[in-house]
Design an enzyme around this catalytic site. Structure first.
Site, mmCIF file in Angstrom:
data_model
loop_
_atom_site.group_PDB
_atom_site.id
_atom_site.type_symbol
_atom_site.label_atom_id
_atom_site.label_comp_id
_atom_site.label_asym_id
_atom_site.label_seq_id
_atom_site.Cartn_x
_atom_site.Cartn_y
_atom_site.Cartn_z
ATOM 1 N N LEU A 1 0.849 -1.201 0.000
ATOM 2 C CA LEU A 1 0.000 0.000 0.000
ATOM 3 C C LEU A 1 0.883 1.249 0.000
ATOM 4 O O LEU A 1 1.525 1.549 0.993
ATOM 5 C CB LEU A 1 -0.881 0.010 1.250
ATOM 6 C CG LEU A 1 -1.921 -1.103 1.340
ATOM 7 C CD1 LEU A 1 -2.490 -1.181 2.747
ATOM 8 C CD2 LEU A 1 -3.033 -0.845 0.346
ATOM 9 N N ALA B 1 -0.207 4.366 -1.773
ATOM 10 C CA ALA B 1 -0.931 5.409 -2.506
ATOM 11 C C ALA B 1 -1.197 6.653 -1.669
ATOM 12 O O ALA B 1 -1.526 7.706 -2.203
ATOM 13 C CB ALA B 1 -2.255 4.853 -3.024
ATOM 14 N N ARG C 1 0.675 13.562 7.627
ATOM 15 C CA ARG C 1 1.345 13.896 8.885
ATOM 16 C C ARG C 1 2.846 14.148 8.721
ATOM 17 O O ARG C 1 3.500 14.667 9.612
ATOM 18 C CB ARG C 1 1.094 12.781 9.919
ATOM 19 C CG ARG C 1 -0.345 12.741 10.420
ATOM 20 C CD ARG C 1 -0.689 11.436 11.133
ATOM 21 N NE ARG C 1 -1.027 10.360 10.197
ATOM 22 C CZ ARG C 1 -1.401 9.134 10.555
ATOM 23 N NH1 ARG C 1 -1.477 8.813 11.834
ATOM 24 N NH2 ARG C 1 -1.689 8.225 9.643
ATOM 25 N N ASP D 1 4.529 1.990 4.690
ATOM 26 C CA ASP D 1 5.227 2.824 5.676
ATOM 27 C C ASP D 1 5.690 2.038 6.899
ATOM 28 O O ASP D 1 5.909 2.596 7.961
ATOM 29 C CB ASP D 1 4.328 4.002 6.103
ATOM 30 C CG ASP D 1 3.060 3.545 6.833
ATOM 31 O OD1 ASP D 1 2.784 2.345 6.855
ATOM 32 O OD2 ASP D 1 2.351 4.421 7.371
ATOM 33 N N ALA E 1 53.801 20.872 -2.618
ATOM 34 C CA ALA E 1 52.734 21.569 -1.896
ATOM 35 C C ALA E 1 52.118 22.654 -2.780
ATOM 36 O O ALA E 1 52.824 23.329 -3.519
ATOM 37 C CB ALA E 1 53.293 22.185 -0.629
ATOM 38 N N SER F 1 56.774 23.052 -5.497
ATOM 39 C CA SER F 1 55.722 23.744 -4.745
ATOM 40 C C SER F 1 55.103 24.813 -5.634
ATOM 41 O O SER F 1 55.800 25.414 -6.448
ATOM 42 C CB SER F 1 56.323 24.410 -3.510
ATOM 43 O OG SER F 1 56.797 23.418 -2.646
ATOM 44 N N ALA G 1 59.839 24.907 -8.659
ATOM 45 C CA ALA G 1 58.795 25.531 -7.845
ATOM 46 C C ALA G 1 58.233 26.758 -8.560
ATOM 47 O O ALA G 1 58.955 27.446 -9.278
ATOM 48 C CB ALA G 1 59.362 25.929 -6.492
#
Ligand code: UD1
Ligand code: CA
Length: 464
Positions: free
Chosen positions: A7, A9, A14, A103, A376, A401, A419
């Protein structure tokens, strides 16, 4: 022969939601998916889902499940009216019909198996799952004789004060001998507070209808509002976590951890506090995850560690260390024995084994070989505003870096990048690449505003 009807539907007023109630998610799966999952254990010959409120949305959400039959209930006039819609679809069907509310998501497959078995052994016209609840408020009350034969079911809102004292409730799970039910379905009337056709009134027309009490009443929690949705989540989490602990997984401070029941863990995985595992995640033995991590739809091979990081849709191979503060997403794949460290983001990128991206970097659409070291603050500029482009970096290469790789760009193996380089062109194997302006130093130069001469140069006192 058992057919199943779900079920689904109703609107679920709530919940106060635009989404149909049965499509609300509970731990990564919708309510109705969970209901379906629980009934596969009885191998139903047919599976009918009654849809109505926003039926297109419900059907779309369930389209991946094979062999479902959808039955429309265009007006939602009650659970009995919903089952009446099955009449043309089940014409000539002679087996039993298991009816489940869409549910009621926490039912255990064994409970349904037992219900069907009891129904068949006792040759009942109907058998209804019941429970004795400490707080039965909101549920239909079930009145039985001493032989567990149901005489009446009264909805909470229709109960007298005396009837409300009965703590035996209807779980919303029924097994019917279909030909008997089909005969009496047209007899239902809407004589109640809601003016609806109640499926529960069917007990007045069938004989015998037997009640079967469920032992663990947490299973039959019906979700009508958000509070009950939260309670169901708590119950589900408790179940999932105790199963994993029993299977050899350490959870440190379980209350702060959440694990979807779709996740797979191996023994000797350690989950630290504030960690959340979601979706189709698989984590192998010896991994240590957390604290403070979120892993979704990802695969972690043995002995991976993850610290304060977010990983989605990605694969991490054995022995790799992730974090702290890394973000892996969009099908990132990290090889064995890698390190992906502080403030690093990987998107749709692949790292070969023993490759490190340790600090402050973004790699998008990048493919890195083995034993690569990313300096880095390295960025792949993968997006030109219209399209994404790939970056490739060969085995054993070391970037500097603060590098930017303007994609599409390919670096060979054993390349070293200075770098601060912005690399815009491909680099062959075994090269050093320096792609930055040479530093210029002008001796003795000061700003004019500080009283400096035209070309810089030594300060000349201005005429006064
Ligand atoms: C229902 C039962 C109640 C039981 C409880 C258990 C009835 C009359 N009452 O109450 O005895 O204790 O479940 O959880 O059956 N639905 C439709 N079409 C409709 C109306 C509802 O498909 O016209 C579907 C809903 O989507 C939902 C299920 O039926 O999945 C139950 O409906 P709901 O309104 O939640 O019933 P309850 O009041 O909880
Ligand atoms: Ca309900």
């Amino acid at each position: 022969m058992v057919a199943v009807a779900i079920l689904a539907a109703g609107r679920g007023t709530r919940m106060k939601s635009a989404l149909p109630k049965v499509l609300h998610s509970l731990g990564g799966r919708t309510l109705v998916e969970r209901v379906l999952q629980s009934c596969f254990s009885i191998s139903p010959t047919r599976c009918l889902v009654i849809v109505g409120y926003q039926s297109d949305q419900v059907k779309t959400a369930m389209q991946s499940v094979p062999e479902l039959e959808f039955v429309e209930q265009t007006e939602q006039l009650g659970t009995g009216h919903a089952i009446q819609q099955l009449l043309p679809h089940l014409e000539g069907f002679t087996g039993d019909l298991l009816v489940l509310n869409g549910d009621v998501p926490l039912l255990k497959p064994d409970t349904l198996k037992q219900l069907v078995q009891t129904h068949q052994e006792n040759q009942n016209a109907a058998t209804i799952l019941t429970a004795i609840l400490p707080n039965p408020q909101g549920y239909g009350r079930v009145f039985c004789d001493s032989q567990n034969i149901i005489k009446q079911i009264v909805e909470d809102r229709d109960c007298t004060e005396a009837q409300k004292q009965n703590r035996r409730i209807n779980a919303g799970v029924y097994c019917f001998r279909w030909p008997d039910l089909a005969q009496v379905l047209p007899l239902l009337q809407a004589n109640n507070d809601q003016q609806e056709y109640y499926l529960t009134d069917i007990v007045n027309h069938l004989e015998p209808v037997m009640a079967v009490d469920v032992t663990d009443y947490e299973e039959i929690l019906g979700i009508n509002d958000r509070q009950q949705l939260a309670t169901a989540y708590e119950i589900l989490q408790r179940r999932v976590k105790s199963e994993w602990m029993a299977a050899g997984v350490t959870l440190i401070d379980p209350a702060s951890i959440t694990i979807d029941d779709t996740v797979q863990l191996q023994p000797d995985v350690i989950i630290e506090p504030q960690t959340h595992l979601r979706g189709n995640t698989v984590i192998q033995s010896g991994c240590r995850i957390g604290p403070g991590s979120l892993i979704e739809n990802s695969q972690l091979d043995e002995n991976v560690t993850v610290l304060y990081s977010v990983i989605t849709d990605s694969i991490i191979h054995a022995g790799t260390q992730i974090g702290p503060y890394a973000h892996l997403r969009g099908h990132a794949e990290v090889g064995t024995g890698c390190r992906v460290g502080n403030f690093v983001e990987l998107k749709n990128s692949k790292l070969g084994s023993k490759t490190n991206v340790a600090h402050l970097s973004y790699l998008g659409d990048a493919t890195l070989g083995e034993r690569v070291n990313i300096g880095a603050g390295t960025i792949t500029a993968n997006y030109d505003g219209v399209k994404k482009h790939p970056t490739r970096i060969g085995d054993r290469s070391k970037t500097g870096s603060g590098n930017v790789f303007v994609a599409p760009v390919t670096l060979g193996a054993d390349v070293t990048v200075a770098a601060g380089s912005v690399v815009t062109e491909d680099v062959p194997d075994d090269c050093l690449v320096i792609a930055r302006a040479r530093q210029v130093v002008k001796p003795g130069w000061r700003l004019k505003s500080k009283g400096v001469g035209e070309q810089g140069g030594p300060e000349t006192p201005s005429p006064s």
